[in-house]
Design a protein around this motif. Structure first.
Motif, PDB file in Angstrom:
ATOM      1  N   PRO A 106     155.665  33.944  43.862  1.00 46.25           N
ATOM      2  CA  PRO A 106     155.184  32.756  43.161  1.00 46.25           C
ATOM      3  C   PRO A 106     155.589  31.658  44.164  1.00 46.25           C
ATOM      4  CG  PRO A 106     155.799  33.876  41.803  1.00 46.25           C
ATOM      5  CD  PRO A 106     156.388  34.686  42.954  1.00 46.25           C
ATOM      6  N   LEU A 107     154.785  30.332  44.266  1.00 49.46           N
ATOM      7  CA  LEU A 107     155.151  29.373  45.187  1.00 49.46           C
ATOM      8  C   LEU A 107     154.759  28.238  44.490  1.00 49.46           C
ATOM      9  CD1 LEU A 107     152.593  28.891  47.875  1.00 49.46           C
ATOM     10  CD2 LEU A 107     152.219  30.351  45.964  1.00 49.46           C
ATOM     11  N   TYR A 108     155.011  26.962  45.005  1.00 53.73           N
ATOM     12  CA  TYR A 108     154.648  25.577  44.585  1.00 53.73           C
ATOM     13  C   TYR A 108     153.366  25.538  45.412  1.00 53.73           C
ATOM     14  CZ  TYR A 108     154.574  20.878  43.358  1.00 53.73           C
ATOM     15  OH  TYR A 108     154.124  19.583  42.927  1.00 53.73           O
ATOM     16  N   PHE A 109     152.266  25.340  44.701  1.00 55.10           N
ATOM     17  CA  PHE A 109     150.799  25.250  45.079  1.00 55.10           C
ATOM     18  C   PHE A 109     150.324  24.243  44.502  1.00 55.10           C
ATOM     19  CE2 PHE A 109     147.434  27.418  47.898  1.00 55.10           C
ATOM     20  CZ  PHE A 109     146.584  26.796  47.724  1.00 55.10           C
ATOM     21  N   ARG A 110     150.028  22.810  45.356  1.00 60.15           N
ATOM     22  CA  ARG A 110     149.528  21.650  44.659  1.00 60.15           C
ATOM     23  C   ARG A 110     148.300  21.224  45.411  1.00 60.15           C
ATOM     24  NH1 ARG A 110     152.373  17.750  41.749  1.00 60.15           N
ATOM     25  NH2 ARG A 110     150.935  16.014  40.998  1.00 60.15           N
ATOM     26  N   ALA A 111     147.080  21.506  45.087  1.00 56.74           N
ATOM     27  CA  ALA A 111     145.735  20.987  45.456  1.00 56.74           C
ATOM     28  C   ALA A 111     145.258  20.084  44.618  1.00 56.74           C
ATOM     29  CB  ALA A 111     145.129  22.239  46.075  1.00 56.74           C
ATOM     30  N   GLU A 112     144.767  19.030  45.196  1.00 51.14           N
ATOM     31  CA  GLU A 112     143.826  18.180  44.181  1.00 51.14           C
ATOM     32  C   GLU A 112     142.856  17.711  44.762  1.00 51.14           C
ATOM     33  OE1 GLU A 112     146.147  15.346  41.967  1.00 51.14           O
ATOM     34  OE2 GLU A 112     148.097  16.492  42.123  1.00 51.14           O
ATOM     35  N   PRO A 113     141.826  17.387  44.102  1.00 49.13           N
ATOM     36  CA  PRO A 113     140.391  17.148  44.573  1.00 49.13           C
ATOM     37  C   PRO A 113     140.368  15.659  44.981  1.00 49.13           C
ATOM     38  CG  PRO A 113     140.092  17.419  42.287  1.00 49.13           C
ATOM     39  CD  PRO A 113     141.650  17.754  42.691  1.00 49.13           C
TER      40      PRO A 113
ATOM     41  N   HIS B  95     151.836  30.111  37.389  1.00 50.97           N
ATOM     42  CA  HIS B  95     153.131  30.257  37.656  1.00 50.97           C
ATOM     43  C   HIS B  95     153.225  31.565  38.598  1.00 50.97           C
ATOM     44  CE1 HIS B  95     155.207  32.679  34.294  1.00 50.97           C
ATOM     45  NE2 HIS B  95     153.826  32.735  34.031  1.00 50.97           N
ATOM     46  N   LEU B 107     139.717  21.642  44.302  1.00 49.44           N
ATOM     47  CA  LEU B 107     139.806  21.700  42.827  1.00 49.44           C
ATOM     48  C   LEU B 107     141.398  21.323  42.478  1.00 49.44           C
ATOM     49  CD1 LEU B 107     140.610  25.412  41.768  1.00 49.44           C
ATOM     50  CD2 LEU B 107     140.714  24.556  44.313  1.00 49.44           C
ATOM     51  N   TYR B 108     141.669  21.174  41.222  1.00 53.75           N
ATOM     52  CA  TYR B 108     143.046  21.039  40.989  1.00 53.75           C
ATOM     53  C   TYR B 108     143.903  22.308  40.734  1.00 53.75           C
ATOM     54  CZ  TYR B 108     147.058  18.821  38.774  1.00 53.75           C
ATOM     55  OH  TYR B 108     148.098  18.607  38.277  1.00 53.75           O
ATOM     56  N   PHE B 109     144.662  22.588  41.776  1.00 53.03           N
ATOM     57  CA  PHE B 109     145.401  23.771  41.806  1.00 53.03           C
ATOM     58  C   PHE B 109     146.773  23.622  41.555  1.00 53.03           C
ATOM     59  CE2 PHE B 109     144.830  28.428  42.611  1.00 53.03           C
ATOM     60  CZ  PHE B 109     145.983  28.714  42.612  1.00 53.03           C
ATOM     61  N   ARG B 110     147.235  23.871  40.413  1.00 50.59           N
ATOM     62  CA  ARG B 110     148.867  23.567  40.252  1.00 50.59           C
ATOM     63  C   ARG B 110     149.613  24.765  39.971  1.00 50.59           C
ATOM     64  NH1 ARG B 110     150.943  18.601  38.483  1.00 50.59           N
ATOM     65  NH2 ARG B 110     153.321  18.782  38.439  1.00 50.59           N
ATOM     66  N   ALA B 111     150.244  25.594  40.924  1.00 54.15           N
ATOM     67  CA  ALA B 111     151.176  26.587  40.470  1.00 54.15           C
ATOM     68  C   ALA B 111     152.537  26.202  41.011  1.00 54.15           C
ATOM     69  CB  ALA B 111     150.584  27.973  41.417  1.00 54.15           C
ATOM     70  N   GLU B 112     153.605  26.623  40.098  1.00 53.08           N
ATOM     71  CA  GLU B 112     154.923  26.281  40.596  1.00 53.08           C
ATOM     72  C   GLU B 112     155.838  27.505  40.301  1.00 53.08           C
ATOM     73  OE1 GLU B 112     156.481  22.543  39.402  1.00 53.08           O
ATOM     74  OE2 GLU B 112     154.543  21.632  39.190  1.00 53.08           O
TER      75      GLU B 112
END
Lengths: 310, 310
Positions: A106-113, B95, B107-112
């Motif tokens: 798992p990681l911190y993955f933050r992509a936003e459009p 997560h 896209l909105y991709f939010r993994a923590e």
């Protein structure tokens, strides 16, 4: 060993500044992190870094399984540092599609459009209650100006716009003045030879029996380029002779005004008048609203050839 | 058509409640969204939904290119709805590691890297200044209790813990009491036959010339299961006869106390005493600190066989 933070290959302003900005944020959050770049700093980015008195990051050629990294402004491995598959990726901050990306943990993955990575980074600063200094604001607003062409690109979102104005206040800067100068620094063609200009982004299209070459140059000052028209005509004519093109079209696109000026040479240059309903003057004409080779220039010329000769 | 929101196949509490919670958030942000589930609701989740008086989502079997979706608690396509490759994915809240995932558009991709999707969702509620109602708090805290085994799992982070306490205040609930009841509802073995219990999660290992069967059952009440010891011995004995196992080990793991109680049958059941330095009483013994078949049970039995007989 520090966490290595970097953007994509062939770095642009968003990629370079986002690496610097995220490294700064991580440092303030207590992590040992350092920004890198995967290629040369372009003129636009150099202008921004100099303006805000920030050094360019060190160059990085590859990473290994020993490295712990964070990616900004990209996630696809083929756009990243060689060796990225083996590295430990702690975080990704991005605004592109997600593809060709994989981790074991798992990681911190933050992509936003949104239109720019900096728009996402600014949110993360606020979420972590970390102060945005004048320098950091300057770097982030430079990225937004670059990616959105001063909010004129169709990729611009409300969030980019709102963020840009907030950053401009922190950086205490006149957005229009600074932004135009920065974009001009990047779109300057004065340091390029005529050969570089007509070959930098050029493709050949076969239309019926005709061979059509279409080159495109993005600028903020069309006149600056057309002052070198004689020189351009000379090298284009050589290209036509050497490659037997029936038509050579140089599309000079003003990225701020979303218009282009075309220079058409070759036996069939007249087809441009039909294609865009314009009158050529000394082989040149303004094409209002035309910015896309793929979606506008190619299909229009194709249709004109079809109706005239077939 | 509504945006379809769903978690992974073989849904657990985090996957079901996160779909419901995100659909509620999206609705409050003005989007037409609806939660779905890709499989049966398990007993633990059913307990949580009933307690907070929330209906289970509708079942969804597959998606098509017509669908616009959001994924919670997973991103890998093979864990998702059949047809996911063709759907338009607007958002992912997760997560887990990122892998086997691809979109054509941003896209909105939010993994923590936290213990539970609900921990990420709670942040997003706060970032958007959307009120968390008692029902939503109840669903999110149920997810955190489930994924972290009431904060006892090694996957628990400080953020999960902090979020859980905040949600418990909003939901006005006694965490220990509710959590234990919810976990018990899920780990109840009373509705399962002895055959289901010894075959549900069982593997055969060849150790030298011996064939060793090791079954594992996770519970919150070891005694409840051992009240059915005679019944279990009967079906295990049949299994041993039918398959010529030299040893059959049933490991009953208390997921809250991180201990196990073992039931050992077969000609070589005595090897368990050597393997774990315990005394069997009526073929059973407590194994303190033992929870992992792969990392503890198998290697210990293997070593004991090696030292005793070879």
């Amino acid at each position: 060993m520090s966490i290595k933070i970097f953007g994509h290959q062939n770095p642009d302003t968003d990629t370079i500044t986002s690496a610097i900005v995220l490294a700064e944020l991580e440092s303030k959050l207590g992590r040992d992190a350092k920004a890198y770049r995967l290629g040369e700093v372009n003129k636009e980015t150099a202008y921004a870094l100099k303006y805000f008195n920030v050094d360019a990051p060190e160059r990085l050629d590859s990473v290994t399984e020993e490295d712990t990294v964070m990616l900004v402004d990209h996630n696809e491995f083929q756009q990243s540092a060689p060796g990225i598959e083996a590295a430990t990726i702690l975080a990704v901050i991005d605004h592109h599609r997600v593809a060709n990306f994989e981790t074991n943990a798992p990681l911190y993955f933050r992509a936003e459009p949104v239109g720019c990575t900096a728009t996402v980074l600014y949110k993360i600063f606020n979420e972590n209650n970390v102060e945005v200094t004048r320098e950091l604001a300057g770097l982030m607003l430079s990225a937004i100006i670059s990616d959105t062409l001063l909010l004129k690109s169709p990729t611009t979102t409300d969030q980019d716009e709102k963020t840009l104005y907030q950053l401009a206040e922190i950086a205490d800067i006149n957005l229009e003045l600074y932004g135009l100068e920065m974009l001009k620094a990047g779109a300057s063609t004065s340091d390029k030879t005529a050969e570089e200009l007509i070959n930098g982004d050029a493709k050949t299209f076969e239309m019926g029996e005709r061979s059509v070459r279409i080159a495109q140059v993005n600028v903020v000052d069309v006149d600056e380029l057309f002052e070198r028209k004689d020189e351009l005509v000379e090298v284009i004519t050589k290209e036509i002779d050497a490659n037997k093109y029936d038509l050579f079209t140089l599309v000079v696109t003003n990225i701020l005004e979303s218009n282009s000026k075309v220079l058409a040479l070759g036996e069939h240059h007249g087809v441009i008048e039909k294609a865009f309903d314009v009158a050529l003057e000394d082989n040149a004409a303004i094409l209002k609203g035309v910015v896309s080779r793929k979606k506008q220039v190619v299909p229009n010329i194709e249709k004109a050839f079809a109706s005239l000769y077939e």
